[in-house]
Enzyme design. Structure first.
Site, PDB file in Angstrom:
ATOM      1  N   CYS A   1       0.831  -1.212   0.000  1.00  0.00           N
ATOM      2  CA  CYS A   1       0.000   0.000   0.000  1.00  0.00           C
ATOM      3  C   CYS A   1       0.869   1.268   0.000  1.00  0.00           C
ATOM      4  CB  CYS A   1      -0.904  -0.014   1.229  1.00  0.00           C
ATOM      5  SG  CYS A   1      -2.301   1.108   1.042  1.00  0.00           S
TER       6      CYS A   1
ATOM      7  N   ASP B   1      -6.727  -4.037  11.086  1.00  0.00           N
ATOM      8  CA  ASP B   1      -5.589  -3.127  11.232  1.00  0.00           C
ATOM      9  C   ASP B   1      -5.543  -2.635  12.684  1.00  0.00           C
ATOM     10  OD1 ASP B   1      -3.475  -1.418  10.643  1.00  0.00           O
ATOM     11  OD2 ASP B   1      -4.684   0.031   9.518  1.00  0.00           O
TER      12      ASP B   1
END
Ligand SMILES: O=C(O)c1ccccc1N[C@@H]1O[C@H](COP(=O)(O)O)[C@@H](O)[C@H]1O
Length: 218
Positions: A10, A131
């Site tokens: 990412c 996360d």
């Protein structure tokens, strides 16, 4: 037989970083459109990265509390394969992205208590990303390089596929993958800070080390 492990790199801002991710075998590349992020890309930068990923890896657009119209316009301008929602978006917002924009949603869930993971399966979206919670007072919703207690996912029984993110590095991803194997719906890992030389600048060697360590543990 276990499905191949999905790896998402990412926060790609440069074409060379996107190329390093694909060469290392990542199947997903993330473009950050969340405003507060040091990895935020302009539409021009995003298109350059998309051109490298196109046909080789999925292009994931990451948004955090952006307006629906911005998500739609960004897809029009860049050509995304998937939308990652990483802010306080509700179920209706995620459903609208899937119905009106026509892209699958990867729904980020910040976990600091087991019940947050257990409740996650009730949320809309095609897949989940577990996360860490952002540090107190931070305006940035993710990408802090902070891990959370993976044991908090032990009670997750959902069938929806999930990725694990938050503070992963070439040094700990093998352990994380081994630990997640017991979950039938574990699909892969997502990383940003752990493969960077500096914020927003990836390191090809760290990316390669990350993908190798992750795959070796599958
Ligand atoms: O990467 C960012 O800058 C970001 C900004 C806002 C929301 C999410 C962001 N990144 C996502 O967070 C996870 C964890 O990041 P890290 O590896 O701990 O740095 C990452 O996988 C991204 O999907």
């Amino acid at each position: 037989m276990a499905q191949p492990l999905l790896i998402k790199i990412c926060g790609l801002r440069r074409p060379e970083d996107a190329n390093a991710a694909v060469e290392a075998g990542a199947q997903l590349g993330g473009l950050v459109f969340a405003r507060q992020s040091p990895r935020h890309v302009s539409l021009r930068e995003a298109r350059q990265v998309r051109d490298v990923l196109f046909g080789r890896a999925e292009v994931v657009g990451l948004f955090a509390d952006n307006a629906f119209e911005e998500v739609a316009a960004t897809h029009q301008a860049v050509g995304l394969d998937r939308v990652q929602l990483h802010g306080q978006e509700d179920d209706a917002f995620a459903e609208r992205v899937e119905a009106e924009i026509g892209l699958p949603v990867l729904r980020a869930v910040a976990v600091s208590e087991a019940k947050e993971a257990e409740a996650a399966d009730g949320r809309s979206g095609s897949a989940l990303l577990f996360d860490a919670k952002p540090p107190d007072g931070s305006a940035q919703q993710g990408g802090h390089g902070q891990a959370f207690d993976w044991g908090l996912l032990d009670g997750y029984r959902g069938e929806r596929k999930f990725l694990l993110g938050g503070g992963l590095t070439p040094g700990n991803v093998g352990k994380a993958v081994s630990r997640m194997q017991k979950h039938p719906s574990f699909a892969g890992v997502d990383v940003s800070s752990g493969v960077e030389r500096e914020k927003g600048v990836k390191d090809a060697e760290l990316i390669a080390a990350f993908t190798q360590a992750a795959r070796a543990a599958r």
